[in-house]
Each structure stands twice: as structure tokens, then as C-alpha cells.
Design a protein around this motif. Structure first.
Motif, PDB file in Angstrom:
ATOM      1  N   ALA A 219      46.023  37.152  27.937  1.00 18.38           N
ATOM      2  CA  ALA A 219      46.487  36.456  26.735  1.00 18.38           C
ATOM      3  C   ALA A 219      47.833  35.771  26.967  1.00 18.38           C
ATOM      4  O   ALA A 219      48.092  34.704  26.412  1.00 18.38           O
ATOM      5  CB  ALA A 219      46.601  37.448  25.572  1.00 18.38           C
ATOM      6  N   ARG A 220      48.685  36.384  27.797  1.00 19.43           N
ATOM      7  CA  ARG A 220      50.045  35.840  27.938  1.00 19.43           C
ATOM      8  C   ARG A 220      50.190  34.828  29.059  1.00 19.43           C
ATOM      9  O   ARG A 220      51.126  34.027  29.050  1.00 19.43           O
ATOM     10  CB  ARG A 220      51.035  36.992  28.191  1.00 19.43           C
ATOM     11  CG  ARG A 220      51.163  37.942  27.019  1.00 19.43           C
ATOM     12  CD  ARG A 220      52.453  38.713  27.102  1.00 19.43           C
ATOM     13  NE  ARG A 220      53.588  37.845  26.830  1.00 19.43           N
ATOM     14  CZ  ARG A 220      54.642  38.203  26.105  1.00 19.43           C
ATOM     15  NH1 ARG A 220      54.738  39.400  25.591  1.00 19.43           N
ATOM     16  NH2 ARG A 220      55.642  37.361  25.921  1.00 19.43           N
ATOM     17  N   VAL A 221      49.296  34.912  30.053  1.00 18.97           N
ATOM     18  CA  VAL A 221      49.418  34.027  31.215  1.00 18.97           C
ATOM     19  C   VAL A 221      48.203  33.110  31.252  1.00 18.97           C
ATOM     20  O   VAL A 221      47.074  33.596  31.364  1.00 18.97           O
ATOM     21  CB  VAL A 221      49.499  34.858  32.530  1.00 18.97           C
ATOM     22  CG1 VAL A 221      49.708  33.949  33.721  1.00 18.97           C
ATOM     23  CG2 VAL A 221      50.583  35.916  32.441  1.00 18.97           C
ATOM     24  N   PRO A 222      48.400  31.800  31.151  1.00 17.83           N
ATOM     25  CA  PRO A 222      47.255  30.897  31.165  1.00 17.83           C
ATOM     26  C   PRO A 222      46.477  31.004  32.479  1.00 17.83           C
ATOM     27  O   PRO A 222      47.041  31.346  33.523  1.00 17.83           O
ATOM     28  CB  PRO A 222      47.867  29.502  30.995  1.00 17.83           C
ATOM     29  CG  PRO A 222      49.325  29.650  31.193  1.00 17.83           C
ATOM     30  CD  PRO A 222      49.685  31.095  31.010  1.00 17.83           C
ATOM     31  N   ALA A 223      45.196  30.719  32.418  1.00 21.49           N
ATOM     32  CA  ALA A 223      44.294  30.922  33.557  1.00 21.49           C
ATOM     33  C   ALA A 223      44.815  30.265  34.839  1.00 21.49           C
ATOM     34  O   ALA A 223      44.733  30.855  35.920  1.00 21.49           O
ATOM     35  CB  ALA A 223      42.898  30.406  33.214  1.00 21.49           C
ATOM     36  N   HIS A 224      45.367  29.071  34.723  1.00 21.68           N
ATOM     37  CA  HIS A 224      45.788  28.371  35.942  1.00 21.68           C
ATOM     38  C   HIS A 224      47.019  29.010  36.575  1.00 21.68           C
ATOM     39  O   HIS A 224      47.413  28.643  37.684  1.00 21.68           O
ATOM     40  CB  HIS A 224      46.024  26.883  35.663  1.00 21.68           C
ATOM     41  CG  HIS A 224      47.195  26.603  34.770  1.00 21.68           C
ATOM     42  ND1 HIS A 224      47.123  26.727  33.397  1.00 21.68           N
ATOM     43  CD2 HIS A 224      48.468  26.215  35.054  1.00 21.68           C
ATOM     44  CE1 HIS A 224      48.314  26.413  32.878  1.00 21.68           C
ATOM     45  NE2 HIS A 224      49.137  26.108  33.860  1.00 21.68           N
ATOM     46  N   ARG A 225      47.623  29.966  35.868  1.00 23.02           N
ATOM     47  CA  ARG A 225      48.776  30.662  36.455  1.00 23.02           C
ATOM     48  C   ARG A 225      48.447  32.099  36.864  1.00 23.02           C
ATOM     49  O   ARG A 225      49.341  32.846  37.270  1.00 23.02           O
ATOM     50  CB  ARG A 225      49.940  30.678  35.464  1.00 23.02           C
ATOM     51  CG  ARG A 225      50.610  29.329  35.332  1.00 23.02           C
ATOM     52  CD  ARG A 225      51.824  29.454  34.462  1.00 23.02           C
ATOM     53  NE  ARG A 225      52.573  28.216  34.441  1.00 23.02           N
ATOM     54  CZ  ARG A 225      53.570  27.957  33.591  1.00 23.02           C
ATOM     55  NH1 ARG A 225      53.920  28.877  32.712  1.00 23.02           N
ATOM     56  NH2 ARG A 225      54.208  26.827  33.632  1.00 23.02           N
ATOM     57  N   ARG A 226      47.185  32.484  36.744  1.00 25.48           N
ATOM     58  CA  ARG A 226      46.809  33.836  37.163  1.00 25.48           C
ATOM     59  C   ARG A 226      46.237  33.788  38.576  1.00 25.48           C
ATOM     60  O   ARG A 226      45.229  33.140  38.813  1.00 25.48           O
ATOM     61  CB  ARG A 226      45.768  34.417  36.200  1.00 25.48           C
ATOM     62  CG  ARG A 226      46.285  34.581  34.782  1.00 25.48           C
ATOM     63  CD  ARG A 226      45.415  35.519  33.970  1.00 25.48           C
ATOM     64  NE  ARG A 226      44.077  34.996  33.698  1.00 25.48           N
ATOM     65  CZ  ARG A 226      43.732  34.331  32.603  1.00 25.48           C
ATOM     66  NH1 ARG A 226      44.611  34.078  31.642  1.00 25.48           N
ATOM     67  NH2 ARG A 226      42.498  33.916  32.445  1.00 25.48           N
ATOM     68  N   ILE A 227      46.893  34.466  39.487  1.00 25.80           N
ATOM     69  CA  ILE A 227      46.403  34.538  40.867  1.00 25.80           C
ATOM     70  C   ILE A 227      45.887  35.956  41.075  1.00 25.80           C
ATOM     71  O   ILE A 227      46.660  36.911  41.224  1.00 25.80           O
ATOM     72  CB  ILE A 227      47.525  34.197  41.871  1.00 25.80           C
ATOM     73  CG1 ILE A 227      48.055  32.783  41.597  1.00 25.80           C
ATOM     74  CG2 ILE A 227      47.017  34.352  43.301  1.00 25.80           C
ATOM     75  CD1 ILE A 227      49.227  32.363  42.483  1.00 25.80           C
ATOM     76  N   ILE A 228      44.570  36.092  41.016  1.00 27.14           N
ATOM     77  CA  ILE A 228      43.948  37.415  41.099  1.00 27.14           C
ATOM     78  C   ILE A 228      43.686  37.756  42.560  1.00 27.14           C
ATOM     79  O   ILE A 228      43.088  36.958  43.284  1.00 27.14           O
ATOM     80  CB  ILE A 228      42.650  37.428  40.263  1.00 27.14           C
ATOM     81  CG1 ILE A 228      43.037  37.331  38.773  1.00 27.14           C
ATOM     82  CG2 ILE A 228      41.816  38.672  40.556  1.00 27.14           C
ATOM     83  CD1 ILE A 228      41.868  37.274  37.831  1.00 27.14           C
ATOM     84  N   VAL A 229      44.168  38.897  42.994  1.00 25.58           N
ATOM     85  CA  VAL A 229      43.950  39.282  44.388  1.00 25.58           C
ATOM     86  C   VAL A 229      42.770  40.251  44.487  1.00 25.58           C
ATOM     87  O   VAL A 229      42.463  40.987  43.548  1.00 25.58           O
ATOM     88  CB  VAL A 229      45.215  39.888  45.058  1.00 25.58           C
ATOM     89  CG1 VAL A 229      46.444  39.031  44.811  1.00 25.58           C
ATOM     90  CG2 VAL A 229      45.446  41.312  44.627  1.00 25.58           C
TER      91      VAL A 229
END
Ligand code: ARG
Length: 302
Positions: A219-229
Motif C-alpha cells: 500500500a505504501r510503496v508503488p509497484a514500480h518501486r518494489r524490488i522483490i528478491v
């Protein structure tokens, strides 16, 4: 610049709070592994590793990390002491914001003796030294990570730090605190599985968090800023990285993660830290950022 020695500071001109704060370069507190070893078990990585860390190799690895970071940042040193082998993990000394440091209160008695050494280091340099209530465990920048873009402190709890610290942290550091619950014992500090980057991205391993906290991040971090490892990268401690400018220093990362970071404008520098992994730590744990800039949101407010 650090030279890899164990002295308190290798650059006397960068010693005080005002010098650290006005430096245009990032400054990290580190502790040479002169007394590092695995001599007790307080996290799953240490199990089976008692007396298995090679101090010569550890020193080489620490020197390599230190010289890599020194190319782009300043390093301050705190002297290690006998009997506190985990003191190399300076991230756990406290959390620093501006002139204030909130000192840690370790959950495990094995690390308690470190508290006074960190307190002295900050006091002699002119920091405003703050502590939380005596009964509340709090493990500093292991669990309290400043967002790099917004005026926000991400706060991990569930293993080491007590969730009840959140309110006091917010008051003492004058910042919004966002708690995140950790659920996998292998990722016992927030900095083992979550890393805010300077561009506003967060690199993280979702499975280390409970469902509600995963939803908070989404909710707080937009998808394009989420780097999932991946689990593989998480177990390499890739989230435990030091991000300075567009450089990311970490133990190890898969080619896929290196490529993802590059696509976001970051250059990954892999610097093996296998001896420290035996104690459950890697690049980020071995550093404590001393001069994280205040965010844009702060300057608007003040
Ligand atoms: N052996 C140390 C402990 O369990 C490792 C700490 C790593 N530090 C960190 N910021 N994750 O406390």
C-alpha cells in the motif's frame, strides 16, 4: 578514510557530529573484526558455527568491504572489544537521525556489554544520546530503517525489537514510524530482509513478513518501486546491502537481481562476507549510517 586498522578513527578531521553532519559524503560507523568470532547462538545462522568463523578471512572480507565503501563514502571506526564478538555489527549500536541517536537495548544478554561502548562513542562526538524505556528491547538500525525519500522510519519487530518502541521512537526522532512484523527466524532483523534505496525503492523479501505487513508495504510503496528478491537472494543476504548513491554493496546476488538493480539505475558490488554470515550478518549490519539526509518532506515542514 578507514585503512582497515582497528583505531577509533582513521581520519581525525571527520570526528565530530558537526563534521559528520556537514560532510557532503555519506559517513558510516564500522568496527574492525579484531575480536569477531561465533561464540554463542542467538540466531539460526549461528547454529553449528561456534568457533567456525575464520578471523583472518573475516578481516580480509571486512577490509575489502571497507575499501569498496571508502571509494564513495567516509568511514568512522569504533574500537572492538574482547568478549563482544558481535560488536562488528555496528548497525545494532543505535539509530541516528540528525544530531540524535537512540541507543540500542539488546534483547540478548550476550550483546548487552556493547551498549556502553556505543554510548561513549556517540557522547564523545557530541550526539544527543537518547534511550527507550528500560524494559523494551530495541536493536537500532538493525530494525529501524529510515526511508531514503520520505520522512518515514520503517520499524521491524517480532524477533528482537519490541513493537512498543514505535511510539517513543516517533516522538524522540520526530518522524512517522511504520511497524512491520517479521515472522521468519532467519530474517530476525528488518535489515536482513528489507532495504530502502535512495531512489525511493524498497528491496525486500516478502515472505519474511506477516500478511498484514506485506499489505502495508504494497500500500505504501508503488509497484514500480518494489524490488522483490527471491529466496535465493534473500539467503545470500542481498537485502542486507549498503546503498550509497547508485552503488549497492552486498555479499552476493544472483545475475537476475544484479540486472534488476541495474534496470533501476544501481550498480551492485558483490563483496563476499561469508565469515560474517556465520554470525547472521553481512554488509548492511557491518555499517551504521551517521548522516542520513533529512527528506524533502522534512525541509518543507521545518
Ligand atoms: N549475531 C548478531 C545478532 O544475532 C548478528 C547481528 C546482525 N546485525 C544486523 N543488523 N542484522 O545479533
Amino acid at each position: 578514510r578507514a585503512t582497515g586498522g582497528s583505531g577509533e578513527t582513521s581520519n581525525p578531521t571527520l570526528g565530530t557530529l558537526s563534521e559528520i553532519r556537514t560532510s557532503s559524503r555519506s559517513t558510516y560507523l564500522m568496527c574492525a573484526p579484531d575480536h569477531f568470532e561465533v561464540s554463542y547462538i542467538i540466531n539460526p545462522w549461528m547454529a553449528g558455527n561456534i568457533a567456525h568463523a575464520d578471523r583472518t578471512v573475516a578481516s580480509q572480507q571486512w577490509n575489502a568491504l571497507t575499501s569498496a565503501i571508502s571509494a564513495v563514502a567516509n568511514i568512522q571506526l569504533i574500537q572492538g572489544r574482547p568478549g563482544v564478538p558481535d560488536m562488528v555489527f555496528t548497525a545494532n549500536g543505535g539509530v541516528v537521525r540528525g544530531s540524535k541517536v537512540v541507543l540500542s537495548r539488546f534483547r540478548h544478554v550476550e550483546r548487552e556489554a556493547e551498549e556502553i561502548y556505543f554510548a561513549r562513542w556517540f557522547l564523545t562526538r557530541g550526539f544527543e544520546v537518547l534511550r527507550l524505556a528500560p524494559h523494551l528491547p530495541f536493536e537500532g538500525a538493525g530494525d529501524a530503517l529510515l526511508d531514503r525519500k520520505d520522512a518515514l522510519l520503517w520499524f521491524g519487530h517480532g524477533h528482537r525489537s519490541d513493537v512498543a518502541c514505535a511510539g517513543a521512537l516517533s516522538q524522540l526522532l520526530d518522524i512517522e514510524v511504520q511497524p512491520l512484523r517479521l515472522v521468519d527466524p532467519r530474517f530476525y532483523h528488518l535489515d536482513t530482509c528489507f532495504c530502502p534505496l535512495e531512489g525511493g525503492e524498497v528491496m525486500y523479501f516478502p515472505d519474511a513478513f506477516d500478511a498484514a505487513s506485506q499489505a502495508v508495504i504494497t500500500a505504501r510503496v508503488p509497484a514500480h518501486r518494489r524490488i522483490i528478491v527471491s529466496a535465493t537472494d534473500a539467503l545470500y543476504f542481498a537485502c542486507n546491502s549498503v546503498n550509497c548513491g547508485n552503488h549497492i554493496f552486498l555479499n552476493r546476488a544472483t545475475p537476475a537481481l544484479v540486472a534488476t538493480l541495474m534496470a533501476h539505475g544501481y550498480q551492485a558490488h558483490q563483496t563476499p562476507l561469508t565469515e560474517f554470515l556465520k554470525a547472521g550478518g553481512a554488509a548492511k549490519c557491518l555499517t551504521l549510517k551517521l548522516n542520513e539526509p533529512f527528506s524533502n518532506a522534512d525541509s518543507v515542514r521545518s
